[in-house]
Design an enzyme around this catalytic site. Structure first.
Site, PDB file in Angstrom:
ATOM      1  N   ALA A 137       0.846  -1.201   0.000  1.00 21.77           N
ATOM      2  CA  ALA A 137       0.000   0.000   0.000  1.00 21.77           C
ATOM      3  C   ALA A 137       0.877   1.244   0.000  1.00 21.77           C
ATOM      4  O   ALA A 137       1.352   1.678   1.048  1.00 21.77           O
ATOM      5  CB  ALA A 137      -0.920  -0.005   1.217  1.00 21.77           C
ATOM      6  N   ARG A 276      34.482  29.581 -14.629  1.00 22.14           N
ATOM      7  CA  ARG A 276      34.975  28.658 -15.661  1.00 22.14           C
ATOM      8  C   ARG A 276      34.961  29.317 -17.045  1.00 22.14           C
ATOM      9  O   ARG A 276      33.938  29.876 -17.458  1.00 22.14           O
ATOM     10  CB  ARG A 276      34.073  27.426 -15.660  1.00 22.14           C
ATOM     11  CG  ARG A 276      34.330  26.432 -16.758  1.00 22.14           C
ATOM     12  CD  ARG A 276      35.489  25.553 -16.438  1.00 22.14           C
ATOM     13  NE  ARG A 276      35.647  24.496 -17.439  1.00 22.14           N
ATOM     14  CZ  ARG A 276      36.719  23.721 -17.508  1.00 22.14           C
ATOM     15  NH1 ARG A 276      37.707  23.874 -16.640  1.00 22.14           N
ATOM     16  NH2 ARG A 276      36.816  22.783 -18.424  1.00 22.14           N
ATOM     17  N   GLU A 372       5.342  11.493  -0.235  1.00 16.93           N
ATOM     18  CA  GLU A 372       4.164  12.327   0.104  1.00 16.93           C
ATOM     19  C   GLU A 372       3.240  12.477  -1.100  1.00 16.93           C
ATOM     20  O   GLU A 372       2.760  13.567  -1.413  1.00 16.93           O
ATOM     21  CB  GLU A 372       4.610  13.706   0.596  1.00 16.93           C
ATOM     22  CG  GLU A 372       5.360  13.666   1.894  1.00 16.93           C
ATOM     23  CD  GLU A 372       4.469  13.710   3.119  1.00 16.93           C
ATOM     24  OE1 GLU A 372       3.385  14.308   3.052  1.00 16.93           O
ATOM     25  OE2 GLU A 372       4.858  13.126   4.136  1.00 16.93           O
TER      26      GLU A 372
HETATM   27  C1  LIG Z   1      13.308   7.680   1.146  1.00 18.37           C
HETATM   28  C2  LIG Z   1      11.857   7.467   1.392  1.00 18.37           C
HETATM   29  C3  LIG Z   1      11.282   7.927   2.559  1.00 18.37           C
HETATM   30  C4  LIG Z   1       9.921   7.718   2.800  1.00 18.37           C
HETATM   31  N1  LIG Z   1       9.382   8.120   4.003  1.00 18.37           N
HETATM   32  C5  LIG Z   1       8.104   7.740   4.316  1.00 18.37           C
HETATM   33  C6  LIG Z   1       7.586   7.968   5.626  1.00 18.37           C
HETATM   34  O1  LIG Z   1       8.233   8.557   6.495  1.00 18.37           O
HETATM   35  N2  LIG Z   1       6.341   7.511   5.911  1.00 18.37           N
HETATM   36  C7  LIG Z   1       5.575   6.838   4.998  1.00 18.37           C
HETATM   37  O2  LIG Z   1       4.471   6.434   5.315  1.00 18.37           O
HETATM   38  N3  LIG Z   1       6.047   6.616   3.740  1.00 18.37           N
HETATM   39  C8  LIG Z   1       7.289   7.043   3.377  1.00 18.37           C
HETATM   40  N4  LIG Z   1       7.794   6.790   2.124  1.00 18.37           N
HETATM   41  C9  LIG Z   1       6.953   6.089   1.150  1.00 18.37           C
HETATM   42  C10 LIG Z   1       6.514   6.953  -0.016  1.00 18.37           C
HETATM   43  O3  LIG Z   1       5.571   7.896   0.390  1.00 18.37           O
HETATM   44  C11 LIG Z   1       6.013   5.983  -1.104  1.00 18.37           C
HETATM   45  O4  LIG Z   1       7.163   5.353  -1.647  1.00 18.37           O
HETATM   46  C12 LIG Z   1       5.226   6.678  -2.174  1.00 18.37           C
HETATM   47  O5  LIG Z   1       3.993   7.107  -1.664  1.00 18.37           O
HETATM   48  C13 LIG Z   1       4.961   5.761  -3.390  1.00 18.37           C
HETATM   49  O6  LIG Z   1       4.493   4.513  -3.003  1.00 18.37           O
HETATM   50  P1  LIG Z   1       5.189   3.190  -3.597  1.00 18.37           P
HETATM   51  O7  LIG Z   1       6.653   3.325  -3.372  1.00 18.37           O
HETATM   52  O8  LIG Z   1       4.510   2.005  -3.020  1.00 18.37           O
HETATM   53  O9  LIG Z   1       4.937   3.279  -5.156  1.00 18.37           O
HETATM   54  P2  LIG Z   1       3.597   2.775  -6.018  1.00 18.37           P
HETATM   55  O10 LIG Z   1       2.425   3.312  -5.320  1.00 18.37           O
HETATM   56  O11 LIG Z   1       3.751   1.290  -6.113  1.00 18.37           O
HETATM   57  O12 LIG Z   1       3.862   3.470  -7.358  1.00 18.37           O
HETATM   58  C14 LIG Z   1       4.741   2.980  -8.370  1.00 18.37           C
HETATM   59  C15 LIG Z   1       4.603   3.892  -9.584  1.00 18.37           C
HETATM   60  O13 LIG Z   1       3.264   3.842 -10.081  1.00 18.37           O
HETATM   61  C16 LIG Z   1       2.699   5.135 -10.129  1.00 18.37           C
HETATM   62  N5  LIG Z   1       1.283   5.095  -9.784  1.00 18.37           N
HETATM   63  C17 LIG Z   1       0.703   4.509  -8.707  1.00 18.37           C
HETATM   64  N6  LIG Z   1      -0.624   4.723  -8.708  1.00 18.37           N
HETATM   65  C18 LIG Z   1      -0.896   5.467  -9.802  1.00 18.37           C
HETATM   66  C19 LIG Z   1      -2.071   6.030 -10.376  1.00 18.37           C
HETATM   67  N7  LIG Z   1      -3.254   5.896  -9.763  1.00 18.37           N
HETATM   68  N8  LIG Z   1      -1.975   6.735 -11.527  1.00 18.37           N
HETATM   69  C20 LIG Z   1      -0.775   6.905 -12.133  1.00 18.37           C
HETATM   70  N9  LIG Z   1       0.378   6.406 -11.640  1.00 18.37           N
HETATM   71  C21 LIG Z   1       0.323   5.708 -10.497  1.00 18.37           C
HETATM   72  C22 LIG Z   1       3.474   5.933  -9.088  1.00 18.37           C
HETATM   73  O14 LIG Z   1       3.407   7.327  -9.351  1.00 18.37           O
HETATM   74  C23 LIG Z   1       4.875   5.366  -9.244  1.00 18.37           C
HETATM   75  O15 LIG Z   1       5.529   5.997 -10.308  1.00 18.37           O
HETATM   76  C24 LIG Z   1       9.134   7.037   1.838  1.00 18.37           C
HETATM   77  C25 LIG Z   1       9.721   6.583   0.657  1.00 18.37           C
HETATM   78  C26 LIG Z   1      11.055   6.765   0.428  1.00 18.37           C
HETATM   79  C27 LIG Z   1      11.663   6.223  -0.831  1.00 18.37           C
END
Ligand SMILES: Cc1cc2nc3c(=O)[nH]c(=O)nc-3n(C[C@H](O)[C@H](O)[C@H](O)COP(=O)(O)OP(=O)(O)OC[C@H]3O[C@@H](n4cnc5c(N)ncnc54)[C@H](O)[C@@H]3O)c2cc1C
Length: 389
Positions: A137, A276, A372
């Site tokens: 999620a 530069r 976020e």
């Molecule tokens: C360094 C780091 C720190 C973080 N810190 C926190 C934290 O403190 N607390 C916390 O809760 N989370 C945190 N996160 C999590 C972060 O908020 C999520 O990684 C982010 O919300 C994306 O979720 P996911 O990685 O599961 O990607 P996914 O949701 O799996 O997305 C994968 C790709 O698909 C795209 N996508 C998904 N749904 C759609 C849609 N409906 N339409 C078009 N494109 C879509 C996304 O834009 C992305 O490009 C952190 C992440 C990182 C990398």
């Protein structure tokens, strides 16, 4: 042009004592935090000395109400401080702003008893984590599976969170999960506060990241982890409302982080191309380069002004500013990525080496487009807002 950008360093109309605070934070960031940024990037060591320097200025207190040990200032002043710290070290900026992201929901939605019990530790410099994301999620947080089960005067927590900033070092965790027994999955989302060191909460791993390397990012497991029922924010099922309201306040802070990175890169680029020389001229004298500078500087100026616009909305008590916050997060993070990438290009081969911080800033900038709410999600939120009901 430099003067034009410098005029945007402070939110317009900031009271003098808050302006002084921002200047103090800037000085501390330049003197203490910036010189260590390369070391923290290389080693990925958590920046404890920077946290200590931040706490010596008592910066957590700036958003905690006085009754719980704080000394609050405006939201705009807070954003300006995030920008200054991130300009010096994006990893440290992300550690510090996460305290705010995690504790603001407690400040806005917690009871007097909860705040009196849980906030003083933060006011005096404690660290906090905001726990939303799970392995299955991410963009769709409503798919979370972490469970809260009422058990007498306790809540039992089972599940796991991933990518949690400050997750291995936090004193307070603001945790979202689903309340057992509520059928509607969106209405089941609830929020509890977990104190650091609570049995049943374990750190499974921390990530080895592209950028903001010294900011720790942890996967957490909750197994028969128990907190007092008194740690539930609001009622079971209030979580989604709390989540959405909180993200509105944390997204501008993500933009301030991105703009800090962008300004650091822009200033480095300008300094370099004024020195530069190629073909007997300074790089800055080539018209093709000047067009690029004009585009970047114009975007920076407008984006920084929009940051203060959103800050002012919040300070004026506006509650409906989600789309403004999405526009800000989207544009600021795309701009940070663009400016840092262009500055690596302006430095030529040197930009590709670790002798200059441009490459680090480019790596640091990338996260701002992902967390976020990814920028795809923000485009969706903004576009969707035009659909007539
Ligand atoms: C360094 C780091 C720190 C973080 N810190 C926190 C934290 O403190 N607390 C916390 O809760 N989370 C945190 N996160 C999590 C972060 O908020 C999520 O990684 C982010 O919300 C994306 O979720 P996911 O990685 O599961 O990607 P996914 O949701 O799996 O997305 C994968 C790709 O698909 C795209 N996508 C998904 N749904 C759609 C849609 N409906 N339409 C078009 N494109 C879509 C996304 O834009 C992305 O490009 C952190 C992440 C990182 C990398």
């Amino acid at each position: 042009m430099t003067a034009v950008l410098e005029r945007l360093d402070l939110p317009p109309g900031l009271p003098e004592e808050e302006a002084m605070l921002v200047r103090t934070v800037r000085q501390m960031s330049e003197d203490v935090i910036a010189p260590r940024a390369a070391h923290h990037d290389r080693t990925a060591e958590f920046p404890w000395e920077n946290v200590k320097a931040i706490n010596q200025l008592g910066l957590n207190a700036m958003y905690v109400p006085e009754a719980y040990g704080g000394a609050p200032v405006s939201y705009s002043a807070y954003l300006a401080c995030v920008r200054e710290i991130s300009r010096a070290c994006a990893a440290t900026g992300s550690v510090w702003m996460t305290n705010f992201h995690a504790m603001k929901p407690l400040i806005d939605f917690g009871s007097e008893e909860q705040k009196a019990r849980l906030l003083p530790r933060i006011a005096e410099g404690g660290l906090a984590s905001l726990c939303i994301t799970e392995p299955h999620a991410g963009s769709d947080a409503t798919g979370m599976r972490t469970r809260f089960t009422a058990d007498g005067d306790q809540i039992r927590i089972d599940g796991g969170k991933t990518f949690i900033t400050n997750g291995d070092v936090a004193d307070r965790y603001l945790l979202f999960g689903k309340w057992s027994g509520i059928e509607d999955l969106r209405r089941a989302i609830s929020t509890v506060v977990v104190e650091g060191g609570t049995p049943g909460l374990t750190v499974v791993r921390t990530e080895d990241k592209m950028g903001i390397r010294a900011s720790s990012t942890a996967t957490l497991a909750f197994e028969d982890c128990r907190v007092p029922r008194a740690n539930l924010l609001g009622e079971p099922g209030d979580g989604l409302r709390i989540l959405l309201a909180s993200l509105n306040k944390s997204r501008p802070s993500i933009a301030a982080h991105a703009l800090g990175i962008a300004r650091a890169a822009f200033e480095d680029g300008i300094a370099y191309i004024n020195e530069r020389k190629q073909s007997g001229r300074r790089i800055v004298e080539f018209q093709g380069i000047q067009f690029l500078l004009a585009d970047l500087a114009s975007e920076l100026a407008l984006c920084e002004r929009w940051l203060w616009h959103v800050g002012a909305l919040v300070d004026a008590g506006e509650r409906e500013f989600g789309i403004e916050a999405s526009i800000l997060k989207l544009r600021a993070s795309d701009l940070a990525m663009r400016v840092t990438t262009e500055v690596v290009q302006l430095l030529g081969g040197y930009g590709y080496t670790r002798d200059y911080r441009a490459e680090r800033l480019m790596r640091d900038a990338k996260i701002t487009q992902i967390w976020e709410g990814t920028n795809q999600i923000h485009r969706q939120l903004i576009g969707r807002s035009f659909i007539r009901k």
